[in-house]
Design a protein around this motif. Structure first.
Motif, PDB file in Angstrom:
ATOM      1  N   LEU A 132       2.045   1.869  -3.388  1.00  0.00           N
ATOM      2  CA  LEU A 132       0.856   2.220  -4.448  1.00  0.00           C
ATOM      3  C   LEU A 132       0.728   3.746  -3.929  1.00  0.00           C
ATOM      4  O   LEU A 132       0.495   4.416  -5.006  1.00  0.00           O
ATOM      5  CB  LEU A 132      -0.334   1.709  -3.822  1.00  0.00           C
ATOM      6  CG  LEU A 132      -0.616   0.373  -4.592  1.00  0.00           C
ATOM      7  CD1 LEU A 132      -2.113  -0.039  -3.859  1.00  0.00           C
ATOM      8  CD2 LEU A 132      -0.881   0.692  -6.033  1.00  0.00           C
ATOM      9  N   GLN A 164       0.833  -1.152   0.181  1.00  0.00           N
ATOM     10  CA  GLN A 164      -0.108   0.015  -0.075  1.00  0.00           C
ATOM     11  C   GLN A 164       0.988   1.306   0.053  1.00  0.00           C
ATOM     12  O   GLN A 164       0.665   2.173  -0.609  1.00  0.00           O
ATOM     13  CB  GLN A 164      -0.760  -0.077   1.204  1.00  0.00           C
ATOM     14  CG  GLN A 164      -2.174   1.002   0.979  1.00  0.00           C
ATOM     15  CD  GLN A 164      -3.219   0.629   1.911  1.00  0.00           C
ATOM     16  OE1 GLN A 164      -3.451  -0.591   1.786  1.00  0.00           O
ATOM     17  NE2 GLN A 164      -4.012   1.491   2.215  1.00  0.00           N
ATOM     18  N   LEU A 173      -6.357  -2.180  -3.470  1.00  0.00           N
ATOM     19  CA  LEU A 173      -6.665  -1.245  -2.403  1.00  0.00           C
ATOM     20  C   LEU A 173      -8.122  -1.477  -1.808  1.00  0.00           C
ATOM     21  O   LEU A 173      -8.516  -1.166  -0.870  1.00  0.00           O
ATOM     22  CB  LEU A 173      -6.518   0.249  -2.904  1.00  0.00           C
ATOM     23  CG  LEU A 173      -5.400   0.982  -2.988  1.00  0.00           C
ATOM     24  CD1 LEU A 173      -5.519   2.231  -3.755  1.00  0.00           C
ATOM     25  CD2 LEU A 173      -4.644   0.908  -1.494  1.00  0.00           C
ATOM     26  N   PHE A 174      -9.209  -1.807  -2.752  1.00  0.00           N
ATOM     27  CA  PHE A 174     -10.405  -1.922  -2.505  1.00  0.00           C
ATOM     28  C   PHE A 174     -11.252  -3.228  -2.512  1.00  0.00           C
ATOM     29  O   PHE A 174     -12.422  -3.311  -2.453  1.00  0.00           O
ATOM     30  CB  PHE A 174     -11.104  -0.939  -3.590  1.00  0.00           C
ATOM     31  CG  PHE A 174     -10.501   0.492  -3.861  1.00  0.00           C
ATOM     32  CD1 PHE A 174     -10.336   1.120  -2.655  1.00  0.00           C
ATOM     33  CD2 PHE A 174     -10.184   1.081  -4.898  1.00  0.00           C
ATOM     34  CE1 PHE A 174      -9.982   2.567  -2.620  1.00  0.00           C
ATOM     35  CE2 PHE A 174      -9.529   2.053  -4.990  1.00  0.00           C
ATOM     36  CZ  PHE A 174      -9.239   3.068  -3.875  1.00  0.00           C
ATOM     37  N   THR A 175     -10.245  -4.347  -2.524  1.00  0.00           N
ATOM     38  CA  THR A 175     -10.872  -5.548  -2.749  1.00  0.00           C
ATOM     39  C   THR A 175      -9.887  -6.501  -1.722  1.00  0.00           C
ATOM     40  O   THR A 175      -8.985  -5.794  -1.203  1.00  0.00           O
ATOM     41  CB  THR A 175     -11.181  -6.272  -3.869  1.00  0.00           C
ATOM     42  OG1 THR A 175      -9.692  -6.726  -4.294  1.00  0.00           O
ATOM     43  CG2 THR A 175     -11.533  -5.432  -4.975  1.00  0.00           C
ATOM     44  N   THR A 176     -10.501  -7.649  -1.544  1.00  0.00           N
ATOM     45  CA  THR A 176      -9.791  -8.393  -0.614  1.00  0.00           C
ATOM     46  C   THR A 176      -8.901  -9.492  -1.338  1.00  0.00           C
ATOM     47  O   THR A 176      -8.568 -10.348  -0.604  1.00  0.00           O
ATOM     48  CB  THR A 176     -10.516  -9.272   0.381  1.00  0.00           C
ATOM     49  OG1 THR A 176     -11.683  -9.759  -0.256  1.00  0.00           O
ATOM     50  CG2 THR A 176     -11.300  -8.067   1.352  1.00  0.00           C
ATOM     51  N   GLU A 202      -6.851  -0.630  -7.796  1.00  0.00           N
ATOM     52  CA  GLU A 202      -8.152  -0.762  -7.172  1.00  0.00           C
ATOM     53  C   GLU A 202      -8.425  -2.056  -6.674  1.00  0.00           C
ATOM     54  O   GLU A 202      -9.139  -2.197  -5.874  1.00  0.00           O
ATOM     55  CB  GLU A 202      -9.020  -0.337  -8.517  1.00  0.00           C
ATOM     56  CG  GLU A 202      -9.123   1.187  -9.079  1.00  0.00           C
ATOM     57  CD  GLU A 202      -9.913   1.252  -9.984  1.00  0.00           C
ATOM     58  OE1 GLU A 202     -10.307   2.518 -10.291  1.00  0.00           O
ATOM     59  OE2 GLU A 202     -10.463   0.395 -11.087  1.00  0.00           O
ATOM     60  N   THR A 203      -7.944  -2.996  -7.500  1.00  0.00           N
ATOM     61  CA  THR A 203      -8.029  -4.654  -7.113  1.00  0.00           C
ATOM     62  C   THR A 203      -7.495  -4.486  -5.539  1.00  0.00           C
ATOM     63  O   THR A 203      -7.988  -5.277  -4.322  1.00  0.00           O
ATOM     64  CB  THR A 203      -7.728  -5.462  -7.657  1.00  0.00           C
ATOM     65  OG1 THR A 203      -8.088  -5.166  -9.186  1.00  0.00           O
ATOM     66  CG2 THR A 203      -7.964  -6.939  -7.357  1.00  0.00           C
TER      67      THR A 203
END
Lengths: 345, 302
Positions: B224, B221, B272-275, B269-270
């Motif tokens: 990113l 992260q 940061l915003f998914t698991t 996006e995958t």
């Protein structure tokens, strides 16, 4: 409910929701963004305020949507002499010449009421606003010695911003009850404008709305399905941090380095978005994610509804209130441009 | 007849002792080679004498009686001595090399000499020696008169003709320019610091931070964040995937990486915003390569 069954249910409802959008887009041209937002509000079970000039198609749009939702549709015109009881009952002389009392537009359809359209709400008195405030929040009303439940009702209100005579400003508490405030503008596209003027089909609004398939959505199942959507769409820690930053930016934009031309940012905001407002933002964003066939919230889901959910909830200092429409648009745009994800460490 | 007899007796009486003596000499001097030039000798010059002699058995050259190195006579010092022995029929032939260096000083030319040298022979019943005569030469002072007149005595030297180096110089300069340009190019492409246009840009800084980032779980992260922050800085506002079209329109230097940038945003996006699980080390390495490519775009060298 098993995961596969939920997936099927989500897909089935998504198909229906997108079909409703397509049907309404076929009737109302140049308002695709507004139609998408209304669709989101329907599935997020939020009330909507429409804002726009006279004769831009707000009523036709709402009638088309109401037809697609199914259920009962009621409408009342806001006037300066409208009183709260006009919504609840009306009196008339019966066939025998005796006075009779009947249920007003708010209660007439009972639990079948799915859309209540309040035209030119800003012409109504604050007493009427207060009644609507309560009904919108609680979705029930006590009258005729009994409780009227309106569980499936969503309120679509319309505010004419052109005329200011004999109008009453809607208090911020009432504005906060509306999930979204959507601007209905005349389309910019020249061909669309030409079509609106020269295409004779737009001369008959009632015929137009009849083209929308009736009862596309089962209005009495929307509440339950809305819960399914809200429980299904997940948010990551990064996105939650992002939303928290957005919320802070609505309260103290200057701390994020946000500046607007000719505005003292330290004096602009009297109150930022409320917790209820942020909750509605996430509710609407989850519906957008579902419509985009995603199980997780992305920033674009927040962006898609941010202005319409947040702008009307911010309370500006009185010196800036007269420029609310312009400043709120600029401010929400600046907030989205400035707040980064992932946030700076 | 009487006269002839008298003459014969006289000649015999003169030559016989010489012949007897010659026949009985234990050694003989074969040759002495002195320096070729005997004038213009300066202080510091080294002069060599080569002496060749023969000794009949049982006589032989006495090595211990040779002149001693370091002996100095009138400013002429023996600095080296060498002996080479060669076997002959009934004795030995010796080659003696004597090197003298001149240390004499003076303001006027004068005559010096390599000294007379006696080379002793041993091994026989009687002592014997070969005498090498002295050799004279003219010593020339470096300057005449006093030091005060040295300047007057300076004579201009003939200026040597120069080799034409223009062509070489041109080639050298061109090679040097090419080398410096190449080095500057390498530095421009690879250096992290900002001392040329487009250097030290946002992606350069992000790449520098990414290189220091440990390739382990939990750091993806942060990686990113470095890359997104660089994008945001370049774009002047938060850049999201939906705005990439506007980004490329405003910053066409990044257009060659259009697909990679879009893929990065999808991956971001995958993550940061998914698991969805991610290989952190691989992701950080990919982010480094990606950021380096963006840095090249930033420097217009992609």
């Amino acid at each position: 409910m098993a995961s596969a069954a939920i997936d099927t249910q989500l897909a089935d409802w998504r198909t229906r929701a997108l079909k409703l959008e397509n049907e309404v887009q076929g009737v109302i041209v140049g308002q695709d963004a507004a139609i998408r937002l209304i669709n989101i509000a329907i599935f997020a079970r939020g009330h909507v305020m429409l804002e726009g000039g006279v004769g831009v198609g707000k009523t036709t749009l709402l009638q088309s949507v109401a037809r697609g939702i199914g259920g009962a549709y009621e409408r009342i015109e806001g006037t300066v002499d409208l009183m709260p009881n006009d919504l609840v009952y009306h009196t008339f002389l019966g066939p025998e010449g005796r006075p009779q009392i009947d249920e007003g537009p708010l209660l007439r359809a009972g639990e079948k009421l799915s859309v209540f359209f309040f035209n030119e709400i800003n012409r109504a008195r604050p007493q009427v606003h207060a009644l609507m405030l309560r009904v919108m929040a609680e979705r029930h009303l006590h009258a005729f010695k009994k409780e009227y439940r309106l569980p499936h009702m969503v309120v679509f209100a319309d505010r004419n911003q052109v005329e200011k005579n004999e109008t009453f400003e809607i208090p911020s508490a009432a504005r906060d009850r509306f999930m979204m405030e959507i601007a209905i503008d005349i389309p910019d596209d020249r061909e669309l404008r030409k079509s609106l003027v020269f295409d004779t089909k737009f001369q008959h609004a009632e015929k137009l709305t009849q083209k929308v398939e009736s009862g596309l959505l089962a209005f009495d199942q929307l509440n339950d399905f809305s819960d399914v959507v809200q429980n299904h769409v997940q948010s990551s820690p990064a996105l939650e941090e992002y939303v928290m930053d957005l919320w802070s930016a609505t309260q103290k934009p200057e701390s994020f380095g946000i500046a607007l031309d000719g505005v003292d940012m330290h004096r602009l905001i009297q109150a930022g978005a409320s917790p209820r407002g942020m909750g509605m933002l996430l509710k609407a964003a989850r519906v957008h994610a579902w419509l985009m066939n995603r199980d997780y919230l992305y920033p674009e889901d927040i962006h898609a509804v941010f202005h319409e959910v947040i702008a009307h909830r911010m309370v500006f200092n009185s010196m800036y209130e007269s420029r609310r429409t312009l400043l709120s648009r600029q401010l929400t745009a600046k907030i989205l441009e400035t707040v980064a994800v992932p946030a700076k460490s | 007849m009487k006269k002839v007899t008298i003459l014969w007796l006289m000649l015999t009486s003169i030559t016989f002792p010489i012949l007897v003596q010659a026949a009985e000499e234990p050694a003989s001097l074969i040759s002495v080679a002195n320096p070729r030039i005997s004038t213009g000798i300066h202080i510091g010059d080294v002069l060599q004498r080569e002496i060749q002699l023969e000794a009949k058995a049982p006589y032989q050259l006495s090595m211990t009686a040779l002149p001693k190195k370091g002996e100095r006579n009138q400013g002429v010092e023996l600095v080296d001595i060498g002996v080479h022995t060669e076997k002959t029929g009934d004795g030995n032939r010796y080659s003696v090399s004597l090197s003298y260096q001149i240390f004499s000083t003076g303001q006027l030319p004068k005559v010096l000499r390599l000294p007379e040298t006696a080379l002793a022979l041993t091994g026989g019943q009687e002592a014997a020696a070969i005498n090498v005569p002295a050799w004279q030469f003219w010593f020339s002072p470096l300057v005449t008169g006093s030091i005060h007149t040295a300047r007057d005595n300076i004579q201009p030297q003939i200026k040597p003709s120069l080799v034409d180096s223009d062509a070489h110089r041109l080639r050298f300069v061109l090679a040097l320019v090419a080398l410096m340009t190449g080095l500057a190019g390498l530095v421009y492409v690879n250096a992290d610091k900002r001392w040329l246009p487009f250097m030290g840009g946002e992606f350069s800084q992000a790449y520098r931070k990414l290189r220091k980032l440990p390739k382990k779980a939990g750091q993806e992260q942060q990686a990113l964040q470095y890359v997104h922050q660089a994008f945001n800085q370049v774009y002047g506002r938060s850049l999201f995937r939906k705005n990439l079209g506007q980004f490329f329109a405003a910053y066409p230097e990044y257009s060659p990486m259009r697909n990679e940038i879009d893929a990065f945003f999808v991956r971001s996006e995958t993550l940061l915003f998914t698991t969805q699980p991610v290989d952190a080390a691989q992701f950080i390495q990919d982010a480094q390569h990606f950021c380096r490519s963006l840095r090249d775009c930033e420097r217009r060298v992609a």
